[in-house]
Enzyme design. Structure first.
Site, PDB file in Angstrom:
ATOM      1  N   GLN A  32      -1.402  10.098   2.804  1.00 39.27           N
ATOM      2  CA  GLN A  32      -0.347  10.231   1.802  1.00 39.27           C
ATOM      3  C   GLN A  32      -0.073   8.891   1.116  1.00 39.27           C
ATOM      4  O   GLN A  32       0.186   8.844  -0.088  1.00 39.27           O
ATOM      5  CB  GLN A  32       0.926  10.778   2.450  1.00 39.27           C
ATOM      6  N   ASP A  33      -0.147   7.808   1.887  1.00 42.72           N
ATOM      7  CA  ASP A  33      -0.006   6.468   1.302  1.00 42.72           C
ATOM      8  C   ASP A  33      -1.112   6.202   0.281  1.00 42.72           C
ATOM      9  O   ASP A  33      -0.861   5.677  -0.804  1.00 42.72           O
ATOM     10  CB  ASP A  33      -0.049   5.384   2.380  1.00 42.72           C
ATOM     11  N   HIS A  34      -2.339   6.567   0.645  1.00 39.62           N
ATOM     12  CA  HIS A  34      -3.464   6.364  -0.271  1.00 39.62           C
ATOM     13  C   HIS A  34      -3.262   7.152  -1.566  1.00 39.62           C
ATOM     14  O   HIS A  34      -3.491   6.625  -2.662  1.00 39.62           O
ATOM     15  CB  HIS A  34      -4.784   6.801   0.388  1.00 39.62           C
ATOM     16  N   HIS A  79      -1.222   8.159   6.607  1.00 38.59           N
ATOM     17  CA  HIS A  79      -2.059   7.178   5.913  1.00 38.59           C
ATOM     18  C   HIS A  79      -2.658   7.784   4.643  1.00 38.59           C
ATOM     19  O   HIS A  79      -2.699   7.136   3.591  1.00 38.59           O
ATOM     20  CB  HIS A  79      -3.154   6.704   6.866  1.00 38.59           C
TER      21      HIS A  79
END
Length: 105
Positions: free
Chosen positions: A81-83, A79
């Site tokens: 890394q997505d941000h 999560h």
């Protein structure tokens, strides 16, 4: 690397990437709605500082992995890394949009 340290790094990435993304969109509104390019630049500079903090945390994980340290991969890390990815993309695109608004004014 223990789970507590991994969670701390993940939260550092999430918090700083989120702040960077928010500031970038605030900069976009300053440029688009108010034509305030000085304010937009100030906000983008601040967004980049937060992005760099998040990116450094990610780099620390990569270095730990390269050094043979076991880095637990969990949903929180993914999560984060997505941000970071969306924040960096937003900053790049918003930088281009601001330049476009500047040329059109």
């Amino acid at each position: 690397m223990d789970n507590t340290k991994n969670e701390e790094i993940s939260m550092t990435i999430i918090a700083n990437a989120g702040e960077a993304r928010g500031l970038a969109f605030e900069a976009l509104r300053a440029a688009r709605d108010a034509g305030d390019f000085d304010k937009a630049k100030q906000l983008m500079d601040e967004a980049n500082k937060y992005s760099q903090i998040a990116h450094q945390a990610q780099t620390d994980l990569l270095v730990a992995t390269a050094n043979g340290e076991q880095v637990p991969i969990d949903v929180l890390l993914i999560h984060s890394q997505d941000h970071l990815m969306t924040a960096m993309l937003a900053i790049d695109l918003i930088t281009e949009l601001i330049e476009s608004y500047k040329k059109n004014k």
